[in-house]
Design an enzyme around this catalytic site. Structure first.
Site, PDB file in Angstrom:
ATOM      1  N   GLY A  76       0.654  -1.261   0.201  1.00  0.00           N
ATOM      2  CA  GLY A  76       0.310   0.156  -0.042  1.00  0.00           C
ATOM      3  C   GLY A  76       0.954   1.175  -0.327  1.00  0.00           C
ATOM      4  N   GLN A  78       0.918   3.609   2.295  1.00  0.00           N
ATOM      5  CA  GLN A  78       1.507   3.440   3.273  1.00  0.00           C
ATOM      6  C   GLN A  78       2.489   2.394   4.185  1.00  0.00           C
ATOM      7  OE1 GLN A  78       3.118   5.774   5.448  1.00  0.00           O
ATOM      8  NE2 GLN A  78       2.116   7.663   3.695  1.00  0.00           N
ATOM      9  N   SER A  79       2.878   1.565   3.381  1.00  0.00           N
ATOM     10  CA  SER A  79       3.212   0.339   3.391  1.00  0.00           C
ATOM     11  C   SER A  79       4.900   0.108   4.112  1.00  0.00           C
ATOM     12  CB  SER A  79       4.109  -0.520   2.048  1.00  0.00           C
ATOM     13  OG  SER A  79       4.574  -1.343   2.847  1.00  0.00           O
ATOM     14  N   ASN A  80       4.587  -0.820   5.670  1.00  0.00           N
ATOM     15  CA  ASN A  80       5.695  -0.233   5.977  1.00  0.00           C
ATOM     16  C   ASN A  80       7.240  -1.589   5.846  1.00  0.00           C
ATOM     17  OD1 ASN A  80       4.952   1.035   8.035  1.00  0.00           O
ATOM     18  ND2 ASN A  80       3.658  -0.456   9.124  1.00  0.00           N
ATOM     19  N   ALA A  82       7.847  -1.459   2.962  1.00  0.00           N
ATOM     20  CA  ALA A  82       8.324  -1.461   1.395  1.00  0.00           C
ATOM     21  C   ALA A  82       9.321  -0.478   1.994  1.00  0.00           C
ATOM     22  CB  ALA A  82       6.525  -0.287  -0.118  1.00  0.00           C
TER      23      ALA A  82
END
Ligand code: PLP
Length: 330
Positions: A76, A78-80, A82
């Site tokens: 997403g 706001q992917s942690n 990524a």
């Protein structure tokens, strides 16, 4: 411990600051029906901190061994995962490329995790939610284009959740075993259960295999933050099977129960009750949870009264909280 699998010999990068503390607070016991211990994986590093760092220790070691010169993954906006991949790749001098989901397929505000992705020099491509449903194919196509251009890409699935990534949480259970053995008066012989947020299932699968191997807990409770129980029970089983088939870890996991009553309005969207809970925990204990994962998981744990002799894995996610500041009324 006798050697039972290839797990013991896996190449591993050192990203996490280990061991992370086993933390306890009287007010949290009162909230959760404790005694509840918190495995502070939110403290396993600086800006990269959280559960994805433990997975990336194995995944990026594999990337290096395979001669990769760039890393691809997805998530997403706001992917942690990524963000942790962008930062850990930068530490190894590997380029990082991210396929991120946004509602309309266009760029999102550069705050929280996305800000850190860009700070670490990651290249971002946006896709729509319907394209994201075929994320594995999109990642494979991007990797094929890069190979055609003479590059050597290494693709990591969503959340770092394959069997190799989940070995990070087998190792976390070895770490907990050593902590329990070192402090038998403060800590129990083993926990009744391990409770964790579940978004792509790799953490829960690794915990279930690790709890079996190191006798740290009788079972795992995975609190779903997006999909339902049937989906996650199947994913966890598949990951454990994949671990066995690939020779990584040939043990039966402890039983896993998925709870899907705490998703709230949707992925990355929380109810006002959940936000109140996060604020109450912060005010009374100083522990900061995130609204996407750890806040929903601890909310579920306390609602179900599962704190008794339990281990809660705090998986991090602070940048996602900061990106949602305006949804919290002070
Ligand atoms: C990704 C993530 C989880 C979920 O872990 P999975 O292995 O994807 O199930 C939990 N908490 C945080 C903060 C995360 O970033």
């Amino acid at each position: 411990m006798t050697k039972v699998s290839a797990f013991d010999d896996l190449p591993r990068e050192r990203f996490a600051h280990l061991p992370t503390p086993l933390w306890r607070h009287d007010a949290l016991d009162a909230i959760s029906g404790g005694p509840l211990w918190v495995k502070r994986d939110d403290q396993n590093g600086g800006a990269a901190a959280g559960n994805k760092v433990r997975k990336l220790e194995y995944l990026l070691a594999d990337a290096r061994r395979s001669g990769a010169d760039c890393v691809l993954t997805c998530g997403g906006a706001q992917s942690n995962h990524a963000r942790a991949t962008a930062l850990c790749s930068a530490a190894l001098g590997l380029e990082c490329r991210l396929l991120l989901r946004s509602d309309d397929g266009h760029r999102e505000p550069s705050v929280g995790n996305l800000f850190l992705d860009r700070l670490a020099g990651a290249q971002v491509r946006w896709i729509t939610p319907s394209e994201y449903a075929r994320r594995e194919a999109h990642l494979a196509n991007w990797a094929a284009d890069l190979r055609a251009a003479g590059r050597r890409p290494y693709a990591i699935p969503e959340g770092g959740s394959n069997a190799l990534g989940s070995m990070g949480y087998v190792r976390a259970m070895a770490e907990v075993r050593a902590q329990l053995d070192a402090e038998p008066t403060r800590l129990p012989e083993r926990f009744k259960r391990v409770v964790v947020a579940c978004g792509s299932a790799g953490t829960a699968a690794g915990l279930a295999l690790g709890a079996a191997r190191y006798r740290t807990a009788e079972n795992v409770i995975a609190i779903a933050v997006c999909d339902g129980r049937a989906h996650f029970e199947r994913r966890i089983r598949e990951l454990c099977d994949e671990a066995r088939r690939s020779g990584l870890c040939d043990l039966d996991p402890v039983p896993v129960r998925v709870e899907d009553d705490f998703i709230g309005p949707g992925y990355a969207q929380s109810s006002s009750e959940q936000r109140k809970f996060i604020k109450h925990v912060a005010c009374t204990t100083g522990l900061v949870l995130d609204p996407v994962y750890s806040g929903k998981a601890l909310f579920g744990l306390s609602r179900l009264g599962l704190g008794d002799s339990a281990l809660f894995v705090h998986t991090g996610g602070l940048p996602g909280l900061l990106a949602q500041a305006e949804t919290f009324s002070a």
